[in-house]
Scaffold this active site. Structure first.
Site, mmCIF file in Angstrom:
data_model
loop_
_atom_site.group_PDB
_atom_site.id
_atom_site.type_symbol
_atom_site.label_atom_id
_atom_site.label_comp_id
_atom_site.label_asym_id
_atom_site.label_seq_id
_atom_site.Cartn_x
_atom_site.Cartn_y
_atom_site.Cartn_z
ATOM 1 N N LYS A 131 6.120 -17.193 -0.500
ATOM 2 C CA LYS A 131 5.171 -18.308 -0.336
ATOM 3 C C LYS A 131 4.911 -18.997 -1.675
ATOM 4 C CE LYS A 131 1.231 -17.700 -1.278
ATOM 5 N NZ LYS A 131 0.175 -17.037 -0.561
ATOM 6 N N GLY A 179 -3.627 -16.311 12.488
ATOM 7 C CA GLY A 179 -4.114 -14.963 12.249
ATOM 8 C C GLY A 179 -3.052 -13.891 12.408
ATOM 9 N N ASP A 208 -3.234 -3.400 5.392
ATOM 10 C CA ASP A 208 -3.577 -4.294 6.506
ATOM 11 C C ASP A 208 -3.731 -3.573 7.842
ATOM 12 O OD1 ASP A 208 -3.308 -6.270 4.619
ATOM 13 O OD2 ASP A 208 -1.820 -7.442 5.720
ATOM 14 N N TYR A 240 -5.880 -19.156 5.311
ATOM 15 C CA TYR A 240 -5.033 -19.091 4.111
ATOM 16 C C TYR A 240 -3.650 -19.703 4.395
ATOM 17 C CZ TYR A 240 -7.740 -15.347 1.620
ATOM 18 O OH TYR A 240 -8.659 -14.593 0.948
ATOM 19 N N GLU A 267 -13.169 -24.208 -19.724
ATOM 20 C CA GLU A 267 -14.361 -24.161 -20.581
ATOM 21 C C GLU A 267 -15.611 -24.629 -19.840
ATOM 22 O OE1 GLU A 267 -14.485 -26.920 -23.975
ATOM 23 O OE2 GLU A 267 -12.931 -28.106 -22.999
ATOM 24 N N CYS A 310 4.290 -8.666 1.502
ATOM 25 C CA CYS A 310 4.013 -9.415 0.276
ATOM 26 C C CYS A 310 5.298 -9.877 -0.397
ATOM 27 C CB CYS A 310 3.189 -8.536 -0.669
ATOM 28 S SG CYS A 310 2.982 -9.259 -2.295
ATOM 29 N N CYS A 320 3.239 -13.149 0.007
ATOM 30 C CA CYS A 320 2.790 -13.710 -1.276
ATOM 31 C C CYS A 320 3.921 -14.288 -2.124
ATOM 32 C CB CYS A 320 2.104 -12.633 -2.119
ATOM 33 S SG CYS A 320 1.302 -11.313 -1.209
ATOM 34 N N ARG A 325 -9.583 -25.773 15.185
ATOM 35 C CA ARG A 325 -10.660 -25.954 16.158
ATOM 36 C C ARG A 325 -12.023 -26.217 15.505
ATOM 37 N NH1 ARG A 325 -10.690 -19.607 18.158
ATOM 38 N NH2 ARG A 325 -10.760 -18.782 16.039
ATOM 39 N N GLU A 367 -1.993 -23.255 3.035
ATOM 40 C CA GLU A 367 -0.906 -23.119 2.052
ATOM 41 C C GLU A 367 0.365 -23.812 2.546
ATOM 42 O OE1 GLU A 367 -2.383 -18.992 -0.121
ATOM 43 O OE2 GLU A 367 -0.808 -18.829 1.372
ATOM 44 N N GLY A 387 0.815 -1.219 0.000
ATOM 45 C CA GLY A 387 0.000 0.000 0.000
ATOM 46 C C GLY A 387 0.841 1.258 0.000
ATOM 47 N N HIS A 447 -11.102 -25.272 -26.060
ATOM 48 C CA HIS A 447 -11.105 -26.712 -25.878
ATOM 49 C C HIS A 447 -9.761 -27.318 -26.254
ATOM 50 C CE1 HIS A 447 -12.996 -30.607 -25.514
ATOM 51 N NE2 HIS A 447 -12.443 -30.960 -26.660
#
Ligand SMILES: Cc1cc2nc3c(=O)[nH]c(=O)nc-3n(C[C@H](O)[C@H](O)[C@H](O)COP(=O)(O)OP(=O)(O)OC[C@H]3O[C@@H](n4cnc5c(N)ncnc54)[C@H](O)[C@@H]3O)c2cc1C
Ligand SMILES: NC(=O)c1ccc[n+]([C@@H]2O[C@H](COP(=O)([O-])OP(=O)(O)OC[C@H]3O[C@@H](n4cnc5c(N)ncnc54)[C@H](O)[C@@H]3O)[C@@H](O)[C@H]2O)c1
Length: 499
Positions: free
Chosen positions: A64, A299, A340, A208, A479, A56, A61, A230, A212, A18, A474
């Site tokens: 990862k 978290g 964030d 997430y 598709e 990130c 991101c 949990r 991952e 950001g 295809h």
């Protein structure tokens, strides 16, 4: 004694997704004089470690995804045999590491990943410099509505005068407060591990990051990987059928999935010898699991400490995030916040959108709101989940009238020969009366790549008839999204919204 710098139109604290985008756009599009304050570079963040590019790029991101790519070869090696490849008598690491097949070296992957991340960190510094933004290394703190203090790593202190201040300090991972929590690692450490431990790994959480990393470790590690959470299903908040499919896939790919587990204590017995104590809410009571490493993926929270917010009167919301209005203005005029630290939707592209909207509002002469409708996202578990728009449950809750649901489950063509017994799931959620497609969801190979295009369609308000009128490519899995002709079910909406 602090030195007093020039006056800036904008001082940004935090050069993450950001902050960089906002600073760059303010300088290049609107001619603002901008300084951006960022901590010195390092892989594991702390009060004194950060780096241009932010979470990130350095510990989110990008690293990862590089590890996800690395882990995915395990699947490729296994599937390759079905296509006639001989890869030695053994199997890939995740299939049991018999010693004869392809062997993975985690430390090589981490060294190469680190090199790429250092390159990107330099690139982000250059992006700012080339945009005319002054990048200042140090820890930023707001002294008053027009002054930011910067404490440099060498102890020097500067005061920057600012007509506007942007808080873009991101978030930090949190641990659940149990005895022995200090023995657990979090995502920053997991992405920087020089070696994997010689024994099983327990990943706590079902969001997430947990799903991952379960895939990353499963693909690269020779020992069992346990995913413990949990609730009864992974990925709360996503479409229920997709959550079930992800959970089925995790189990089928060899992750030991433990729903209904609340960790209570981590006991350290020795190096790489931990005992995880947990309560099994499904009837088994107090349990123990011996592992070599525990990763908490439970978290993140907004990063607001030490910024001087209370003294200057910047209000926080009930989650501890900087409270902002729809234009990213805080409770103090001239102080703004994006990303964030505001805990809206905690994704990189959303922080970018908020940064651009902020720059236009503050310097472009036009108050501009970020648009949170139809934000697509993906979970890079293996295979991935991708989604845009309403889940079936949200649509039923929020809309009046019938909701038509189209579900397709099929074995991807590649697996017919490789023999992998795994289904791809695709799903469309449609508002019956208006024919508008409210949501698209997929669990399967390439889901994130496919979903980005569908997000454009939803942003344009596409109808199911327009999906049906689109000619497919295809043979692809994608598709299927334009050939789902038979409704799976219709569910009456219970909400008030109409289209
Ligand atoms: C493991 C992981 C994987 C992720 N994967 C994805 C993904 O695949 N896709 C996706 O969209 N999102 C992903 N995210 C989320 C994404 O990284 C964040 O939403 C995004 O980075 C937020 O950007 P930001 O600018 O708000 O904050 P950040 O990128 O966190 O940047 C904040 C910056 O502020 C600096 N800072 C903090 N305090 C100070 C201070 N006092 N002075 C100076 N500098 C300071 C920090 O060092 C940091 O560089 C992931 C996150 C994690 C943790
Ligand atoms: N692919 C992506 O786009 C991506 C990837 C990683 C992270 N992110 C962003 O980062 C954020 C943080 O990721 P995350 O996975 O850490 O958070 P999350 O909120 O997605 O998941 C947190 C998990 O921890 C569990 N948990 C929380 N408190 C607990 C407690 N006291 N006891 C037991 N379990 C507890 C939750 O039930 C949940 O399963 C995400 O919400 C997302 O916005 C995005």
């Amino acid at each position: 004694m602090a030195t007093l710098d020039d006056q800036y139109d904008l001082v940004t604290i935090g050069a993450g997704s950001g902050g960089v985008r906002a600073s760059r756009f303010a300088a290049t599009l609107y001619g603002a004089k901008v300084a951006c304050v960022e901590l010195p570079f390092g892989f594991i963040s702390s009060e004194s470690v950060g780096g241009a590019g932010g979470t990130c790029v350095i510990r989110g991101c990008v690293p990862k995804k590089l590890l996800v790519y690395g882990a995915a070869f395990a699947e490729e090696f296994t599937d390759a045999r079905g296509f006639g490849w001989a890869l030695g008598g053994g199997a890939a690491a995740a299939d049991g590491a018999t010693g004869n097949g392809p062997v993975h070296d985690w430390s090589s992957l981490i060294k190469l990943k680190n090199k790429e991340i250092q390159r990107l960190n330099t690139t982000y510094g250059n992006i700012l410099k080339n945009s005319g933004v002054t990048l200042i290394e140090g820890r930023g703190r707001i002294l008053d509505a027009t002054t930011v203090e910067v404490a440099a790593p060498d102890g020097a202190v500067r005061h920057l005068r600012a007509k506007n201040i942007l808080l873009a300090t991101g978030g930090v991972a949190t641990k659940i407060p149990i005895e022995g929590a200090e023995h657990a690692i979090m995502s920053d450490n997991a992405l920087a591990l020089e070696a994997l431990p010689p024994g099983p790994i327990a990943v706590l959480g079902a969001g997430y990051i947990a799903t991952e990393f379960a895939g990353i470790f499963r693909g690269t590690h020779h020992y069992p990987v346990h995913l413990m959470f949990r609730g009864d299903k992974v990925l709360r908040g996503f479409d229920t059928e997709c959550r079930d499919q992800v959970q089925t896939n995790l189990v089928a790919r060899g992750v030991h999935v433990h729903p209904g587990c609340q960790p209570t204590r981590i006991e350290k017995k020795g190096e790489h010898q931990l005992v995880l104590h947990y309560r099994d809410s499904r009837g088994a009571g107090e349990q123990q699991l011996e592992v070599a490493m525990v990763m908490m993926a439970t978290g993140r929270k907004p990063r607001v400490e030490g910024l001087g917010l209370e003294a200057v009167g910047v209000a926080l919301d009930s989650s501890g995030a900087v409270q902002v209005d729809e234009y990213s203005r805080t409770s103090v005029p001239g102080i703004w916040a994006v990303g964030d630290v505001t805990n809206r939707i905690n994704l990189t592209p959303v922080a970018l959108m908020e940064g651009m909207a902020f720059a236009k509002s503050a310097f472009g002469g036009e108050l501009t709101k970020p648009d949170y409708r139809n934000v697509a996202s993906a979970v890079f578990c293996q295979p991935p989940l991708a989604t845009v728009g309403y889940t079936e449950e949200q649509a039923v809750r929020e809309f009046s009238g019938d909701i038509d649901v189209y579900v397709s489950r099929f074995r991807p063509m590649k697996y017919t020969i490789s023999g992998r017994d795994e289904k791809t799931l695709m799903k469309l959620v449609v508002h019956a009366e208006s024919d508008k497609v409210l949501g698209c969801h997929m669990v399967g190979p390439d889901a994130p790549e496919i979903m980005q295009g569908l997000a454009v369609a939803l942003k344009c308000g596409a109808t199911k008839a327009q999906f049906d009128a689109t000619v497919g490519i295809h043979p692809t899995a994608a598709e299927e999204f334009v050939t789902m002709r038979t409704r799976t079910r219709t569910v009456p909406g219970t909400g008030a919204s109409k289209l």
